[in-house]
Structures are given as structure tokens and as C-alpha cells.
Design an enzyme around this catalytic site. Structure first.
Site, PDB file in Angstrom:
ATOM      1  CE  LYS B  82      -4.043   1.947   2.415  1.00 12.39           C
ATOM      2  NZ  LYS B  82      -4.885   1.867   3.636  1.00 12.39           N
ATOM      3  CB  SER B 157      -8.105   3.799   2.530  1.00  6.97           C
ATOM      4  OG  SER B 157      -7.281   3.110   3.440  1.00  6.97           O
ATOM      5  CB  SER B 181      -8.515   1.089   5.460  1.00  8.10           C
ATOM      6  OG  SER B 181      -9.250   2.281   5.466  1.00  8.10           O
TER       7      SER B 181
END
Lengths: 99, 506
Positions: B82, B157, B181
Site C-alpha cells: 500500500k 482505503s 481499511s
């Protein structure tokens, strides 16, 4: 009555250093009002005697021995700078005209 | 051959690489090739590091060829990282224009541990800007698409990480979970997402959104793969003062134990509050079937009430924005990141113009909301009261875990919604985090494991399993047992039912 006025949102934007546009103010004022209305629900809980929790794990100060260890070099620290001069961060003028 | 490699689990790939049946370079090339073919459509990645990945893979192969033992059980396996963890050799943008092209001068501890474990980092994945969002639509670089239905969101997210797994672009990924997330993207893409106990994985080099809630964790297609990755990235880090100084819970052993399929003696509590209005019927039905499956595996299932969980969402949307308004003050256009043109403006004016240009609408909303909640006159009613609610949620968990070993709930109230459906309605977007937030506020462990498809739209549903702090292994055992039983009953892993993506050149 709204929880928050357009003027208050403009004030918040100034405090938060966000040069928002007039159009944004219109949108954000409505949205923030709606969000505040929803989150105000926390006030329904009778929690007068309840201690606050700021952190999920109980925190105590963490100490270490005061020993030198590697850090960033000056070049590394400046590598992402928008502007640098003579090995330093170059910033816009700090004082306004009136100061 | 190469397309087959992308269908294997991380554990299977590692076994073949370590037995020298295949090389890490071959595995890495297969995944880079897959990214080349499908990422033009999916858009899971913001940056692909072809050369760096192949170089890392080559080093693993050379070490194995020289007779060295593998650096870790996952050495040689590729991973998608990420874009919120710093990487000294790749940009770290957090999905924001504010950090476009920024190459940090240091690696996050998670990044360092991945490298030291011989894990091959393929690139950086798309995300909602600074991890604020539930759909990845708040990325400044455009949305990621859900491989199950390209018109739908992959969660957020960490939608880039979840989509990369569901699109078979990577067998492993890393996410961060501040309000869900990792788990919500896992649920809506039919993948596994784990939020470890707060403090279980170092936050050093994780660009901060809400420091008391942020937690990095593993994402994978199987519970065992997630556990293997958890043990690589977990553990004490002196560079993070909130890192827990204790051994990593035995999550791999628990996942292996669970896979044997016996949950006799395990007490499972169904959270009463996470049901009813606002929940998609197909989600509730899939969840109900999963709970029945746990019962058939020998678990003792009871209903448990956590009355203050209804207040978790409003408390979260005060605490997280408050912390964000403070954390994001660092983006001032002075030391790194974007700076708007000076044009004779003062530093303070440049700062305001930079933040206006560099942040997207959701980040601005949250900064202003947090600024409001922390202001004199409102502090007690908002931030102060939210912190008290947080205490009550901790107590609800404590009372529940006196009675049961783990709690279960749906991971998110609906399946993946359509791209664009909630962008103009922040409160509707926030509801995606309804069931995941309590574990962030209390800091305990929680994960999402796929529990079938919703019968109303054919999209994946997630079963959330929550465990007490530092008892992460409990939820791995339950999730592994469930996943094995579900896959047996349904004739294979759910993820293999994802539609074929059209292969196009990027």
C-alpha cells in the site's frame, strides 16, 4: 437551525490553513452540518463518570539509552525539499507586509 | 505456465521456490506479466517496480542456489505494498497530489522487514487519499476497479491492495486499517484482510492519518497466507513508541490448527447490534450461513450484546478527523511534497494555497471537522465525549470476551457499491465502516474472511472475526477452520469464481 454556519466553516478553513474557494465553502458547509448532526449522537450516551480513552493500549513513556545512532544525512533530508539553498530549506518570506 | 503461477497461494509458491522447482524470478515475472495485462483495467497499482522486483527475486534465487536457507517462509514470494508505507526506492504518494513523485529518504519498518524476509515488492497500490475513504475513489490518481464487477468499488482505503489480490496480480499485499481499511476491502473483493492488535505491527514509516487507530496488517487470498505474512511484519519495533514489546501471537500455528476443521470448545459470540436496518438481505443471509457452519464445526454459538457499538461510528468520525487535523499539519509545503507557486506570498499564504491545491475534498472535510471538534467551546461535547464513548466500547468488548472467545459480525453492511454512488454523500460512505470501527477504537484484533456470495447480487460477503488484544491467533484459528469448511462444501476457493478479466496491454 444548522450546527455550523458558512462563516464558521470559512473560519475553520483559515485555522486549518486551507485556502478554500467560495464554491467549496457552499458544499462543505452543507456536508459538515450533516456530518456534525450525525456525530452529535455521542452526546446521547450518559458518560459523566466515564474516564476518557485516548489510546487503545495504556501508554507509558518509552526511554532508550542516549546513544548516537544513524540518522538522515543533510542531503537526504533536503532530497524532497521544494526549494533548497546552501544546504538549507529555502522558504518563502515569513513576515507579511504589515508585520 | 506463467499464468498458472498467479493462481497459486503464497504458501504454495514459497514451497515450490524453496524446493527449487521454480524460481522467484519466474514467479515475479508471471505476476509482472499479469499486471501488464490487467492493470490498465483494474488500476490497483500506482507504481510498478519491474527492475527492483526482478532484482530482489534474483537475490533470493541466488541465495537458495548457494545452499542458504530461505530468509523467511515467504522468501521469493511477490507482494503489493500500500502506497502509505515509505519506500526509499519507490515513490510514496498516499494517493495524494500533495506527495506526487515523493521518494522518501528511508524505509518503513514494514518495508524493511519485507525486504529482509526476501519478499519481492512488486510496487505500490492505490488508496483513498491519506487512507481516508471506503472506496478508493478519493485517490488523486483515479479509482481502482473491483475485479468481481468493474463498475464497482474494491473497498477502501486499501482498494488497490484488495483488487491486486482478486485480480491475481499479487498473492500477498499489505494494507492499513484505521476504521476498516483492510477488512472492508477484503470483504468486498472476496479476499482475506487482517487488522492485527494495535501495536502489533510497527507504524514507523506508515504515513500517519489517525495515530491512535492506524494499524498495518496482512492481506491475502487465504487465511494461512495472511498468517505467514503477519509473522513477517509483526513484532516489537523500538522506532515506534506504541509498538507492543511482546512476541508475535502464534498466528501461523493457529491457522494450521484451524485448517484441520475442528472448533470444538470454541465459544463464538454473534454481535446482536450488527444486524437489521441498513443491512443488505443477501449479506445477512451469507453471514447466517457462515455462523451455522461454525456451529457444525463444533463451535458453541451464542448471541452477545455490545450496546455501545451503535455509538462507535459517530465516535470514530470525531476521533479520527481530530487526529488527522493534527497529523496532516505537517504538509506545509516547506520541507517536502508540493509547494504552490510563491508569487511574493508569505510562507503562511503559500502553506494555505499549497494545502488547497494538494488535498482532495475528503481530506479537507476531515481536517476541518477535526479542527472544529478540537476547538475551545466544542471540545467537551465532541472530542471529549467521543473519548468517553471509546471507553464504553472497550468495556463492551471486555464484557463480551468474558463470555466468548471470539465475536463475529458481517464485515460491512452491503456488498461492493457502484463507483460514483456515494461520492457526494459523505455520511453514506462512512456507513461502510459501521461494523469494523469498534475494533479500531478498542485496539483489539479483527479480520475479514470471505463467506460466499450475496444471493441478491452475486458479489462477495465478508465474515468478520474479532479477538481480544494480543489473542490474534484465536481469530486465525476460527477463520482458517471456516475457510477450509466453506471451500470443501463449495468445491473450491471462493476467489476462483471471480470473472475472467479481459486481458489488454497496459
Amino acid at each position: 437551525m444548522p450546527n455550523i454556519s458558512r462563516d464558521e466553516v470559512a473560519h475553520l478553513a483559515r485555522l486549518a490553513r486551507l485556502a478554500v474557494t467560495e464554491d467549496e465553502l457552499d458544499v462543505f458547509a452543507g456536508q459538515l452540518d450533516q456530518i456534525l448532526q450525525a456525530v452529535a449522537k455521542v452526546g446521547e450516551v450518559a458518560a459523566e463518570d466515564i474516564p476518557p480513552t485516548s489510546h487503545a493500549v495504556p501508554l507509558t513513556n518509552v526511554f532508550r539509552d542516549d546513544q548516537v545512532r544513524p540518522g538522515l544525512t543533510r542531503d537526504q533530508a533536503l532530497a524532497g525539499a521544494p526549494a533548497a539553498e546552501e544546504g538549507r530549506f529555502r522558504v518563502p518570506r515569513i513576515l507579511g507586509e504589515e508585520q | 505456465m506463467s499464468s498458472d503461477l498467479t493462481r497459486l497461494t503464497a504458501a504454495e509458491l514459497a514451497e515450490k521456490i524453496h524446493a527449487r522447482e521454480i524460481t522467484s524470478v519466474e514467479v515475479t515475472q508471471a505476476h509482472l506479466g499479469r499486471i501488464e495485462q490487467v492493470d490498465g483495467t483494474v488500476h490497483a497499482f500506482l507504481h510498478v517496480d519491474t527492475d527492483g522486483a526482478l532484482e530482489a527475486a534474483r537475490r533470493v534465487d541466488e541465495a537458495l542456489a548457494a545452499g542458504e536457507p530461505p530468509a523467511s517462509p515467504l522468501a521469493g514470494v511477490p507482494l503489493a505494498l500500500k502506497d502509505v508505507f515509505t519506500t526509499s526506492d519507490m515513490p510514496t504518494t498516499c494517493g495524494s497530489k500533495m506527495l506526487a513523485g515523493w521518494i522518501p529518504p528511508y524505509d518503513a519498518t514494514v518495508t524493511r522487514r519485507l525486504r529482509e524476509a526476501g519478499i519481492v515488492i512488486l510496487g505500490k497500490t492505490n488508496m483513498d487519499e491519506f487512507a481516508m475513504g471506503s472506496s478508493t475513489e478519493n485517490s488523486a490518481y483515479g479509482p481502482t476497479r473491483n475485479p468481481w464487477d468493474l463498475d464497482r468499488i474494491p473497498g477502501g482505503s486499501g482498494g488497490g491492495s484488495s483488487a491486486s489480490l482478486a485480480a491475481f496480480e499479487a498473492p500477498l499485499a499489505i494494507g492499513t486499517d484505521t476504521g476498516g481499511s483492510i477488512r472492508q476491502p477484503g470483504a468486498v473483493t472476496g479476499t482475506v484482510g487482517v487488522k492485527p492488535t494495535y501495536g502489533g505491527v510497527s507504524r514507523y514509516g506508515l504515513v500517519a492519518f489517525s495515530s491512535s487507530l492506524d494499524q498495518g496488517g496482512p492481506c491475502a487470498r487465504t487465511v494461512l497466507d495472511a498468517a505467514l505474512l503477519h509473522e513477517v511484519i509483526g513484532g516489537h519495533d523500538p522506532l515506534d513508541s506504541t509498538s507492543i514489546d511482546a512476541p508475535v501471537p502464534p498466528v501461523v500455528a493457529a491457522a494450521r490448527e484451524g485448517a484441520s476443521g475442528d472448533l470444538t470448545g470454541v465459544r463464538v459470540g454473534v454481535v446482536r447490534e450488527f444486524s437489521g436496518e441498513g443491512y443488505q438481505p443477501g449479506v445477512l443471509a451469507a453471514f447466517q450461513r457462515a455462523v451455522e457452519q461454525l456451529g457444525r464445526l463444533g463451535a458453541e454459538v451464542v448471541e452477545v450484546s455490545c450496546p455501545h457499538f451503535d455509538y462507535a461510528l459517530p465516535a470514530y468520525y470525531l476521533i479520527a478527523p481530530s487526529e488527522c487535523s493534527s497529523n496532516l499539519a505537517r504538509f506545509d509545503g516547506m520541507r517536502y511534497g508540493l509547494r504552490s507557486r510563491e508569487n511574493g506570498h508569505s510562507a503562511e499564504e503559500v502553506m494555505s494555497l499549497t494545502r488547497e491545491a494538494g488535498f482532495g475534498p475528503e481530506v479537507k472535510r476531515r481536517i476541518m471537522l477535526g479542527t472544529y471538534a478540537l476547538s475551545a467551546g466544542y471540545y467537551d461535547a465532541y472530542y471529549g465525549q467521543a473519548q468517553k464513548v471509546r471507553t464504553l466500547i472497550v468495556r463492551d468488548f471486555e464484557a463480551a470476551f468474558d463470555r466468548v472467545d471470539v465475536l463475529v459480525a458481517p464485515t460491512t453492511p452491503t456488498t461492493a457499491f457502484r463507483i460514483g454512488e456515494r461520492v457526494d454523500d459523505p455520511m453514506a460512505m462512512y456507513l461502510a465502516d459501521l461494523c469494523t470501527i469498534p475494533a479500531n477504537l478498542a485496539g483489539n484484533a479483527a479480520l475479514s474472511v470471505p463467506c460466499g456470495l450475496s444471493e441478491d447480487d452475486g458479489l462477495p460477503v465478508g465474515l468478520q472475526v474479532m479477538a481480544p488484544a494480543m489473542e490474534d491467533h484465536r481469530m486465525y484459528r476460527v477463520a482458517a477452520a471456516y475457510q477450509a469448511a466453506r471451500d470443501d462444501a463449495e468445491g473450491g476457493p471462493l476467489i476462483h469464481r471471480v470473472p475472467d478479466l479481459e486481458v489488454t496491454a497496459r
